[in-house]
Design a protein around this motif. Sequence first.
Motif, PDB file in Angstrom:
ATOM      1  N   TRP A  46     -37.084 -46.909 -87.891  1.00  0.00           N
ATOM      2  CA  TRP A  46     -35.763 -46.268 -87.991  1.00  0.00           C
ATOM      3  C   TRP A  46     -35.558 -45.202 -86.928  1.00  0.00           C
ATOM      4  CZ3 TRP A  46     -31.996 -48.343 -90.729  1.00  0.00           C
ATOM      5  CH2 TRP A  46     -32.340 -49.227 -91.757  1.00  0.00           C
ATOM      6  N   ALA A 129     -48.914 -53.236 -92.184  1.00  0.00           N
ATOM      7  CA  ALA A 129     -47.501 -52.902 -92.422  1.00  0.00           C
ATOM      8  C   ALA A 129     -46.848 -52.532 -91.097  1.00  0.00           C
ATOM      9  CB  ALA A 129     -47.411 -51.738 -93.420  1.00  0.00           C
ATOM     10  N   SER A 176     -26.929 -57.584 -86.260  1.00  0.00           N
ATOM     11  CA  SER A 176     -26.874 -56.658 -85.113  1.00  0.00           C
ATOM     12  C   SER A 176     -25.788 -57.091 -84.145  1.00  0.00           C
ATOM     13  CB  SER A 176     -28.209 -56.616 -84.372  1.00  0.00           C
ATOM     14  OG  SER A 176     -29.240 -56.297 -85.240  1.00  0.00           O
TER      15      SER A 176
HETATM   16  P1  FAD Z   1     -41.329 -50.512 -89.557  1.00  0.00           P
HETATM   17  O1  FAD Z   1     -40.300 -49.581 -90.036  1.00  0.00           O
HETATM   18  O2  FAD Z   1     -41.115 -51.198 -88.255  1.00  0.00           O
HETATM   19  O3  FAD Z   1     -42.681 -49.667 -89.454  1.00  0.00           O
HETATM   20  C1  FAD Z   1     -43.797 -50.197 -88.823  1.00  0.00           C
HETATM   21  C2  FAD Z   1     -44.695 -49.054 -88.418  1.00  0.00           C
HETATM   22  O4  FAD Z   1     -45.887 -49.627 -87.938  1.00  0.00           O
HETATM   23  C3  FAD Z   1     -44.108 -48.206 -87.295  1.00  0.00           C
HETATM   24  O5  FAD Z   1     -44.197 -46.848 -87.655  1.00  0.00           O
HETATM   25  C4  FAD Z   1     -45.000 -48.524 -86.096  1.00  0.00           C
HETATM   26  O6  FAD Z   1     -45.270 -47.406 -85.278  1.00  0.00           O
HETATM   27  C5  FAD Z   1     -46.292 -48.943 -86.767  1.00  0.00           C
HETATM   28  N1  FAD Z   1     -47.070 -49.888 -85.972  1.00  0.00           N
HETATM   29  C6  FAD Z   1     -46.660 -51.047 -85.401  1.00  0.00           C
HETATM   30  N2  FAD Z   1     -47.702 -51.627 -84.750  1.00  0.00           N
HETATM   31  C7  FAD Z   1     -48.761 -50.803 -84.924  1.00  0.00           C
HETATM   32  C8  FAD Z   1     -50.121 -50.844 -84.508  1.00  0.00           C
HETATM   33  N3  FAD Z   1     -50.610 -51.852 -83.771  1.00  0.00           N
HETATM   34  N4  FAD Z   1     -50.942 -49.815 -84.859  1.00  0.00           N
HETATM   35  C9  FAD Z   1     -50.479 -48.790 -85.617  1.00  0.00           C
HETATM   36  N5  FAD Z   1     -49.197 -48.712 -86.038  1.00  0.00           N
HETATM   37  C10 FAD Z   1     -48.361 -49.697 -85.705  1.00  0.00           C
HETATM   38  N6  FAD Z   1     -33.488 -53.642 -94.070  1.00  0.00           N
HETATM   39  C11 FAD Z   1     -32.831 -53.170 -95.151  1.00  0.00           C
HETATM   40  O7  FAD Z   1     -33.329 -53.315 -96.277  1.00  0.00           O
HETATM   41  N7  FAD Z   1     -31.650 -52.511 -95.020  1.00  0.00           N
HETATM   42  C12 FAD Z   1     -31.079 -52.301 -93.801  1.00  0.00           C
HETATM   43  O8  FAD Z   1     -30.007 -51.715 -93.723  1.00  0.00           O
HETATM   44  C13 FAD Z   1     -31.723 -52.798 -92.638  1.00  0.00           C
HETATM   45  N8  FAD Z   1     -31.196 -52.605 -91.410  1.00  0.00           N
HETATM   46  C14 FAD Z   1     -31.861 -53.068 -90.323  1.00  0.00           C
HETATM   47  C15 FAD Z   1     -31.316 -52.852 -89.064  1.00  0.00           C
HETATM   48  C16 FAD Z   1     -31.967 -53.317 -87.918  1.00  0.00           C
HETATM   49  C17 FAD Z   1     -31.348 -53.113 -86.587  1.00  0.00           C
HETATM   50  C18 FAD Z   1     -33.187 -54.014 -88.054  1.00  0.00           C
HETATM   51  C19 FAD Z   1     -33.905 -54.531 -86.838  1.00  0.00           C
HETATM   52  C20 FAD Z   1     -33.743 -54.216 -89.308  1.00  0.00           C
HETATM   53  C21 FAD Z   1     -33.079 -53.760 -90.448  1.00  0.00           C
HETATM   54  N9  FAD Z   1     -33.603 -53.966 -91.720  1.00  0.00           N
HETATM   55  C22 FAD Z   1     -32.961 -53.474 -92.826  1.00  0.00           C
HETATM   56  C23 FAD Z   1     -34.921 -54.552 -91.907  1.00  0.00           C
HETATM   57  C24 FAD Z   1     -35.825 -53.330 -92.259  1.00  0.00           C
HETATM   58  O9  FAD Z   1     -35.627 -52.309 -91.318  1.00  0.00           O
HETATM   59  C25 FAD Z   1     -37.224 -53.613 -92.256  1.00  0.00           C
HETATM   60  O10 FAD Z   1     -37.545 -54.745 -93.009  1.00  0.00           O
HETATM   61  C26 FAD Z   1     -38.044 -52.444 -92.829  1.00  0.00           C
HETATM   62  O11 FAD Z   1     -37.485 -51.184 -92.601  1.00  0.00           O
HETATM   63  C27 FAD Z   1     -39.307 -52.513 -92.081  1.00  0.00           C
HETATM   64  O12 FAD Z   1     -40.203 -51.622 -92.616  1.00  0.00           O
HETATM   65  P2  FAD Z   1     -41.683 -51.800 -92.185  1.00  0.00           P
HETATM   66  O13 FAD Z   1     -42.433 -50.695 -92.821  1.00  0.00           O
HETATM   67  O14 FAD Z   1     -42.136 -53.179 -92.439  1.00  0.00           O
HETATM   68  O15 FAD Z   1     -41.695 -51.671 -90.575  1.00  0.00           O
END
Ligand code: FAD
Length: 366
Positions: A46, A129, A176
């Motif tokens: 985010w 994650a 998007s």
């Molecule tokens: P992320 O938020 O991507 O977090 C992943 C973390 O892992 C990051 O902090 C990163 O630094 C870390 N990381 C990555 N690789 C490594 C590594 N090799 N070593 C250590 N750390 C690492 N979903 C909804 O439910 N509602 C919405 O309104 C919505 N809007 C969206 C808008 C956009 C433009 C996009 C692209 C997606 C949207 N989504 C939405 C989908 C949603 O954002 C995601 O499914 C969710 O927020 C992802 O959470 P996450 O924890 O999986 O990943």
Amino acid sequence: MTSRDSVLDSVVIGAGQAGLAASFHLLRRGVDHVVLDADRRPGGAWQHRWDSLTMEDVHGVADLPATPAPGRSPAPANVVVPAYFADYESRHALPVLRPVRVDRVESDGDLLVVRAGDREWRTRTLVNATGTWTRPFVPHYPGIGSFKGEQFHTAHYPGADHLRGKRVLVVGGGASAVQFLGELAPVTSTLWVTRQPPLWREDDFDREAGLAAVTLVAERVRRGLPPASVVSVTGLALREQEQRAAELGAYERRPMFAAIEPDGVRWADGAFEPVDVILWATGFRAAVDHLAPLGLRSSGGGIALEPVPGNVQAATTAVLDPRVQLVGYGPSASTIGASRAGRAAASAVVALLRSSASPRESAAAG
Ligand code: FAD
């Protein structure tokens, strides 16, 4: 450098919605773990979203466990959500270490070794994650390298001001693209291309439709195929902020071009279209390359997860190595899915630790 002798019960990689939810539940269950996050600050993906994406534009951010999420407002999502995550991390004293970018995870007997540069963590289980944001996907089209104008992916959208007065070709059939067109069409010339005709949704996106979409993705993951984005299968809707663009005809989509040339694109019928900018709103792939040494991919190219009957978003355990949980992957790649999967992953970790502990340790833990 972490001591080679100390062994953690779990390591969570990534501190977005999925990693924080998992860490919360691991902590509650008394599982000794760390969360390794590549970003310098809290906020997961985010913090990197474009400035004009407000809390009114997003589909909605689901609650992290035990702490309500911020609601709709005109404030930028890349400020509001990171502040929520930062508060969450400190309020629940989550053991997040950053910045730590994990390069690879290897298996060493019963243990997993998580490596980041010259540092390593040895652990009994892993919760991955890492989301998708760090793996933007741009499809290959003939001539893509010859284009003289600017090309951006969603992950690097420069904002409407930068694109004002230019002819912008928006590629992609997801939310998007719809938002970019809504913002750009009133201030510049746009053209929209998608591979498939867009699937417009007139109705409210209810619980049933959400479940149907997630089930579709879950089925792909069960079969070991690369997951499609959950958001991509929910259909598209035009909101109030996109009405002006709709009136301007911005959503009259054309099928994909055949080739890219230095000053524009060539249609399949041979006609030429001059464009200054190509904006690739073509999605992301799961950021799981660091797991490659574990050999988790099936022949279909994806990581198959053990299905959980009756709860598609609780499928987190890698079929080929049950020490590894994937959260925010496939059916749980949404904020609500990530929160649910975090809980399921923590339960699976506890079950695995119990089953692999010696009878004496199990008795002490129980
Ligand atoms: P992320 O938020 O991507 O977090 C992943 C973390 O892992 C990051 O902090 C990163 O630094 C870390 N990381 C990555 N690789 C490594 C590594 N090799 N070593 C250590 N750390 C690492 N979903 C909804 O439910 N509602 C919405 O309104 C919505 N809007 C969206 C808008 C956009 C433009 C996009 C692209 C997606 C949207 N989504 C939405 C989908 C949603 O954002 C995601 O499914 C969710 O927020 C992802 O959470 P996450 O924890 O999986 O990943």
